[in-house]
Design a protein around this motif. Structure first.
Motif: not given
Length: 281
Positions: A1-29
């Motif tokens: 598991m990875q921990i991100f503290h910046t918006i740019s890091e998180t967006r980069a992670f999401v872009r990579q997941a999207r490129a692999r066709g991943r369905v993404i779930g978000l749990v805000p807490t």
């Protein structure tokens, strides 16, 4: 598991997941996770290829005399718990990352926020709607998961996503309770043993309302008073509100018909707890 503290890091992670066709779930807490949060994450894991949890104590949803400063925080503990149920990444930004100097844009959801917690905590839902909108924009999830314990919040988020044409599905997960009936909440940590026992008056009040409904009572004022009387009989409990509204519209009621939300907020010492039940006739 990875921990991100910046918006740019998180967006980069999401872009990579999207490129692999991943369905993404978000749990805000807001962190200090408990079994209720983990149930949201498990539900997300069951429906999505990848789960991202945000852990952010959002200052804009706290009033000036509320508990922002003392709200419990323990990222190491939370990360271990999230990882144990399969969360792929945590977004844990500092306040200045989400609200940089000069920040001046907010999201207001009207009408359904002028009652219950919206009435007793002015500005609360503006802060909630704003931070959730930002999280949705950053993560761009396919699904987002919220607990039924925060019933009004869940309805606000659903209304906001519909009104603003946000391309995701909001999933509401039933309230998770302790064995004795107390709804799980990070704020339960504040309760002393005697207060913890007194807090059971919330779930007992909901059960008293269900019993009255089973016995044929349909007058919302009568059921409301039954619950208030039960709460006031507990010396350590002070009701903030006990209200019944149509569900999900949150319209005033003259008679209980169809789905009805019974929502209550109670102060136990300095701690304000909420709970609710959806009554069905």
């Amino acid at each position: 598991m990875q921990i991100f503290h910046t918006i740019s890091e998180t967006r980069a992670f999401v872009r990579q997941a999207r490129a692999r066709g991943r369905v993404i779930g978000l749990v805000p807490t807001m962190g200090y996770l408990h079994e209720g949060h983990l149930e949201l994450m498990r539900r997300a894991k069951s429906q999505c290829d990848m789960v991202i949890a945000s852990i952010f104590v959002n200052p804009t949803q706290f009033g000036p005399t509320e508990d922002f400063g003392r709200y419990p925080r323990d990222l190491e503990r939370d990360a271990a718990m999230a990882e144990s149920v399969g969360v792929a990444a945590i977004f844990n930004p500092p306040v200045e990352e989400m609200y940089p100097q000069g920040y001046c844009t907010y999201v207001d959801v009207e009408r359904i926020t002028d009652k219950l917690c919206g009435l007793s905590r002015p500005g609360h839902f503006r802060g909630v709607a704003t931070v959730v909108t930002k999280l949705f924009n950053i993560v761009q999830p396919d699904y987002a998961y919220f607990g039924q314990k925060d019933a009004q919040q869940a309805l606000v988020i659903k209304r906001m996503t519909a009104d603003l044409n946000m391309d995701l599905e909001v999933v509401i997960v039933p309230t998770v309770r302790e064995q004795d009936g107390l709804a799980m909440s990070s704020r339960n940590l504040y309760l002393e043993p005697e207060q913890r026992h007194a807090a059971l008056v919330l779930s007992r009040g909901l059960e008293r309302a269900r019993k009255a409904l089973r016995e044929g009572e349909r007058n919302p004022a009568e059921i409301r008073q039954l619950v208030i009387d039960m709460i006031q009989a507990e010396p350590l409990a002070e009701p903030d509100y006990v209200e019944l509204y149509s569900y999900p519209g949150l319209e005033p009621l003259e008679r209980i018909e169809g789905l009805t939300l019974l929502a209550l907020a109670v102060k136990i010492g300095r701690t304000r707890l909420i709970d609710n039940a959806i009554l069905e006739v």
